[in-house]
Design a protein around this motif. Structure first.
Motif, mmCIF file in Angstrom:
data_model
loop_
_atom_site.group_PDB
_atom_site.id
_atom_site.type_symbol
_atom_site.label_atom_id
_atom_site.label_comp_id
_atom_site.label_asym_id
_atom_site.label_seq_id
_atom_site.Cartn_x
_atom_site.Cartn_y
_atom_site.Cartn_z
ATOM 1 N N LEU A 1 0.837 -1.199 0.000
ATOM 2 C CA LEU A 1 0.000 0.000 0.000
ATOM 3 C C LEU A 1 0.873 1.251 0.000
ATOM 4 O O LEU A 1 1.908 1.305 0.654
ATOM 5 N N ILE A 2 0.434 2.239 -0.735
ATOM 6 C CA ILE A 2 1.102 3.537 -0.766
ATOM 7 C C ILE A 2 0.220 4.525 -0.026
ATOM 8 O O ILE A 2 -0.918 4.792 -0.438
ATOM 9 N N GLU A 3 0.731 5.042 1.072
ATOM 10 C CA GLU A 3 -0.081 5.918 1.906
ATOM 11 C C GLU A 3 -0.308 7.267 1.234
ATOM 12 O O GLU A 3 0.635 7.874 0.727
ATOM 13 N N ALA B 1 -10.976 -1.100 -0.136
ATOM 14 C CA ALA B 1 -11.500 -0.852 1.214
ATOM 15 C C ALA B 1 -11.098 -1.959 2.177
ATOM 16 O O ALA B 1 -10.764 -1.691 3.341
ATOM 17 N N THR B 2 -11.094 -3.213 1.706
ATOM 18 C CA THR B 2 -10.707 -4.327 2.572
ATOM 19 C C THR B 2 -9.257 -4.207 3.005
ATOM 20 O O THR B 2 -8.908 -4.459 4.165
ATOM 21 N N ARG B 3 -8.395 -3.816 2.091
ATOM 22 C CA ARG B 3 -6.985 -3.692 2.437
ATOM 23 C C ARG B 3 -6.750 -2.514 3.388
ATOM 24 O O ARG B 3 -5.994 -2.624 4.355
ATOM 25 N N TRP B 4 -7.423 -1.396 3.140
ATOM 26 C CA TRP B 4 -7.179 -0.237 3.981
ATOM 27 C C TRP B 4 -7.779 -0.390 5.361
ATOM 28 O O TRP B 4 -7.269 0.182 6.332
ATOM 29 N N GLY C 1 -2.152 6.862 7.079
ATOM 30 C CA GLY C 1 -2.525 6.851 5.677
ATOM 31 C C GLY C 1 -3.892 6.230 5.453
ATOM 32 O O GLY C 1 -4.663 6.684 4.593
ATOM 33 N N ALA C 2 -4.214 5.177 6.229
ATOM 34 C CA ALA C 2 -5.523 4.534 6.085
ATOM 35 C C ALA C 2 -6.640 5.499 6.466
ATOM 36 O O ALA C 2 -7.686 5.552 5.795
ATOM 37 N N ARG C 3 -6.441 6.271 7.497
ATOM 38 C CA ARG C 3 -7.469 7.235 7.893
ATOM 39 C C ARG C 3 -7.622 8.326 6.840
ATOM 40 O O ARG C 3 -8.744 8.771 6.562
ATOM 41 N N ARG C 4 -6.528 8.761 6.240
ATOM 42 C CA ARG C 4 -6.633 9.760 5.169
ATOM 43 C C ARG C 4 -7.351 9.173 3.960
ATOM 44 O O ARG C 4 -8.139 9.863 3.299
ATOM 45 N N TRP C 5 -7.096 7.881 3.666
ATOM 46 C CA TRP C 5 -7.768 7.243 2.528
ATOM 47 C C TRP C 5 -9.268 7.171 2.778
ATOM 48 O O TRP C 5 -10.069 7.491 1.885
ATOM 49 N N PHE C 6 -9.681 6.758 3.969
ATOM 50 C CA PHE C 6 -11.112 6.675 4.256
ATOM 51 C C PHE C 6 -11.754 8.054 4.289
ATOM 52 O O PHE C 6 -12.914 8.215 3.883
ATOM 53 N N ASP C 7 -11.025 9.063 4.782
ATOM 54 C CA ASP C 7 -11.573 10.420 4.758
ATOM 55 C C ASP C 7 -11.922 10.847 3.340
ATOM 56 O O ASP C 7 -12.952 11.488 3.098
ATOM 57 N N ALA C 8 -11.052 10.479 2.382
ATOM 58 C CA ALA C 8 -11.267 10.876 0.989
ATOM 59 C C ALA C 8 -12.287 9.997 0.278
ATOM 60 O O ALA C 8 -13.104 10.483 -0.516
ATOM 61 N N GLU C 9 -12.272 8.700 0.535
ATOM 62 C CA GLU C 9 -13.076 7.761 -0.245
ATOM 63 C C GLU C 9 -14.383 7.340 0.420
ATOM 64 O O GLU C 9 -15.217 6.714 -0.240
#
Length: 533
Positions: free
Chosen positions: A70-72, A195-198, A210-218
Motif C-alpha cells: 500500500l502507498i499511503e 476498502a478491505t486492504r485499507w 494513511g488509512a485514515r486519510r484514505w477513508f476520509d477521501a473515499e
C-alpha cells in the motif's frame, strides 16, 4: 506427564498395600487408564495450541501481505477546488460505451477505477464480437480520447467526472446489456478490494495515518456506491452482493473507529435492501444487526464459528441497548439493572470465538465500564487486565490503547493518580501513533481535567528544565482541553457530557485569574506501550 507418573505411583502403592484382590485390580486398572487419559488430553491440548499459533501466524502473514504494497496518501493540502462542469445531454448522440459510464451508480472516478471499468467494457465487447479481431483500443487510449472529446473532465489529480452524456441507448437497454454488468462488477470489486486492504491497515501503526486519510477521501464514494446499488434492485448481479458486503464491512470498521454510529446504521440499512442479500443468511443477519433491524437472536448455521460470533454480538448489542436506555431513578421510574447489563456482556464474551480478539477486547472493555458504574473497581480492573493479556502480542493495537485509557479511569477512582496519568499517557501515545483522533481527544480531556484538579502532578507530563508552577500546568491543561474540543468538532462527534465537563474545568481555571489557551501549546510527554508496534 507429572500427573501420569503420580497415578502410576498410586497404582503401585495400591497393589503393594492390598495385594492381588479383584477390587484392587479394578482400582489399579482405573488408575492406569486415568494416567493414559491425562497424557492424551495433554497431547490434544498441546496440539490444539500449536494449531492455533500456526493459524495466527498464517493470518498475520496474510494480512501483512495484503497491506505490504500500500502507498499511503500524504497529508491533504488545501487547494482551490476545481469547479465541476454542468453535465449536458445530447439526445441524438448514440454511444453505448459512454452510456454505460452514464448509468453506473457513481459518475466520479479515480483514474485506476475508471481504467478498470473501461477495460471490463472492452473485454466484454471483444468476447461478444462475432468476428473477433485484434483490439485497436486499450483502456488508456479510450480514456485519452474521452478526455480529448470533453466527455470526461479532470477534477484534480487522478479524479475524473462525466461531463457529456448520450441520449441513446436508454437506461433500460444499458442495464440489460452485459457491458454494464461487467463495468459495475469491475467498479464494485475495485473499491471492495481497496476498502478491505485499507481497513486492515487501520490496525497497523505504520499505515494507520494513511488509512485514515484514505477513508476520509473515499468514504463518500463508498457510501454512495452502496446506496445507489441498493436502489438498482434486481439489476445488481448476484455475484456482486458479497463484494458490497465487503464494502459494508470496511465502512463498519471505519465508523466504529470514528464513533459515527449514525453513519454505521444508515449504511447498513441501505445495504440490507440490496437485492440478493436474502440468499446469504450469515451476511444478511450481520447487516440487519448493524442496522438494528434484527429483532431475534441469529439461528445456528454453518460455518459454526460465524454463527456463534453473530449470536455473541447480538447479545453484546442487546446489553448495550439496555444500558443506553438507563434513566435516572425517581418516583414512578425504574432504572436499568446494571447487574443485568453485566450478565449480558459476560454471556456475549463467553460465546465469542477465541480467535476473535477484537470482539473479546470490546466486550471486556464494555464490561469493565459497567463494573465502574457499579463501583466494583476490582472487577473492572480484572476485566481490563484480561483484555490487556489478549493484546500483549500486538493484536488490536487500537483496542489496547482503549484498555489503557479505561484503566486510567480505574486508577484515578482508586486514588492512584500517578498510575492513572501513566495509563492515559500510554493511551494517548498509542492513539496518536494510530492517528485515532477521537481517542486522542478523549485522552487529552482526561489529562487536561486531571491537571486542572491536581496540577501538582504536572511535572510527569510536561518537558521542562525546571519544575513547572501550578499556573503553568493549568494553562497547558486548558490547551489540551481546547484541542480535544477542536478534534470533536472536526469529526462531528457530538458529546454533550464531555463538552460540559471540559467547559466546567476551563471555567474553574479561569476563576483563578488564568487566561486559558485556545490551542494546544505543548503536548503531554509521550509514553510508548511496548505492545503497540
Amino acid at each position: 506427564m507429572a500427573y501420569a507418573l503420580l497415578f502410576e505411583l498410586a497404582r503401585n502403592l495400591v497393589l503393594n498395600s492390598f495385594g492381588e484382590s479383584a477390587a484392587v485390580k479394578v482400582a489399579a486398572g482405573t488408575l492406569r487408564w486415568l494416567s493414559v487419559l491425562v497424557v492424551a488430553v495433554a497431547a490434544v491440548y498441546v496440539g490444539y495450541r500449536f494449531l492455533q499459533r500456526y493459524r495466527e501466524k498464517a493470518r498475520t502473514a496474510r494480512e501483512l501481505a495484503m497491506i505490504a504494497d500500500l502507498i499511503e496518501p500524504g497529508p491533504r493540502v488545501d487547494v482551490a477546488p476545481v469547479p465541476r462542469p454542468d453535465r449536458t445531454t445530447d439526445e441524438r448522440w448514440n454511444d453505448p460505451l459512454v452510456a454505460v459510464l452514464r448509468d453506473l451508480p457513481v459518475n466520479d472516478f479515480e483514474t485506476a477505477a475508471l481504467l478498470a471499468v473501461l477495460a471490463a467494457i472492452l473485454e466484454t465487447e471483444a468476447r461478444l464480437s462475432e468476428a473477433p479481431e485484434e483490439r485497436q483500443f486499450t483502456a488508456p487510449t479510450v480514456l485519452a480520447r474521452l478526455v480529448e472529446r470533453g466527455v470526461v473532465v479532470c477534477l484534480g489529480v487522478q479524479r475524473y467526472c462525466l461531463s457529456k452524456e448520450p441520449g441513446q441507448p436508454t437506461k433500460e437497454e444499458v442495464l440489460a446489456g452485459p457491458q454494464w454488468r461487467a463495468a459495475l462488477t469491475a467498479l464494485v470489486r475495485f473499491y471492495a478490494d481497496r476498502a478491505t486492504r485499507w481497513v486492515f491497515a487501520l490496525d497497523s501503526v505504520r499505515f494507520a495515518a494513511g488509512a485514515r486519510r484514505w477513508f476520509d477521501a473515499e468514504e463518500p464514494v463508498l457510501r454512495e456506491l452502496v446506496s445507489q446499488c441498493a436502489l438498482l434492485g434486481a439489476a445488481v448481479p448476484v455475484n456482486l452482493v458479497p463484494e458490497l458486503v465487503r464494502i459494508g464491512d470496511a465502512l463498519d470498521g471505519w465508523y466504529a473507529r470514528m464513533g459515527k454510529r449514525e453513519h454505521h446504521r444508515r449504511v447498513a440499512a441501505k445495504l440490507s435492501r440490496v437485492s440478493g442479500l436474502e440468499n446469504l443468511v450469515a451476511q444478511r443477519d450481520l447487516v440487519r444487526m448493524r442496522a438494528n433491524l434484527l429483532r431475534e437472536r441469529p439461528r445456528r448455521y454453518r460455518p459454526r464459528n460465524l454463527s456463534t460470533s453473530l449470536a455473541a454480538r447480538w447479545e453484546h448489542r442487546a446489553a448495550l441497548r439496555l444500558l443506553e436506555r438507563r434513566r435516572p431513578l425517581g418516583r414512578g421510574r425504574r432504572g436499568v439493572d446494571l447487574a443485568e447489563v453485566a450478565a449480558g456482556l459476560e454471556a456475549a464474551w463467553w460465546a465469542l470465538p477465541r480467535e476473535d480478539v477484537a470482539g473479546e477486547v470490546c466486550a471486556l472493555i464494555n464490561l469493565a465500564v459497567v463494573h465502574l458504574r457499579q463501583g466494583r473497581l476490582d472487577a473492572a480492573q480484572d476485566r481490563l487486565e484480561l483484555a490487556a493479556s489478549l493484546t500483549r502480542t500486538g493484536r488490536d493495537p487500537d483496542g489496547r490503547a482503549h484498555i489503557r485509557e479505561t484503566m486510567g479511569v480505574v486508577w484515578w477512582a482508586r486514588g492512584e493518580f500517578h498510575r492513572a496519568l501513566r495509563s492515559w499517557q500510554q493511551a494517548l501515545t498509542g492513539y496518536r501513533a494510530l492517528a485515532d483522533d477521537p481517542g486522542t481527544a478523549r485522552c487529552l480531556q482526561h489529562l487536561g481535567s486531571a491537571m486542572i484538579v491536581a496540577p501538582e502532578y504536572g511535572a510527569t507530563l510536561l518537558a521542562a528544565d525546571s519544575t513547572p508552577t501550578p499556573e503553568q500546568v493549568q494553562r497547558q491543561a486548558t490547551g489540551w482541553l481546547a484541542e480535544a474540543h477542536r478534534l470533536h468538532r472536526l469529526h462531528r462527534l457530538h458529546r454533550p457530557d464531555a463538552e460540559c465537563h471540559a467547559q466546567h474545568y476551563v471555567a474553574q481555571a479561569r476563576s483563578t485569574g488564568l487566561v486559558p489557551l485556545d490551542h494546544i501549546d505543548q503536548w503531554p510527554l509521550p509514553l510508548p506501550d511496548p505492545a503497540i508496534r
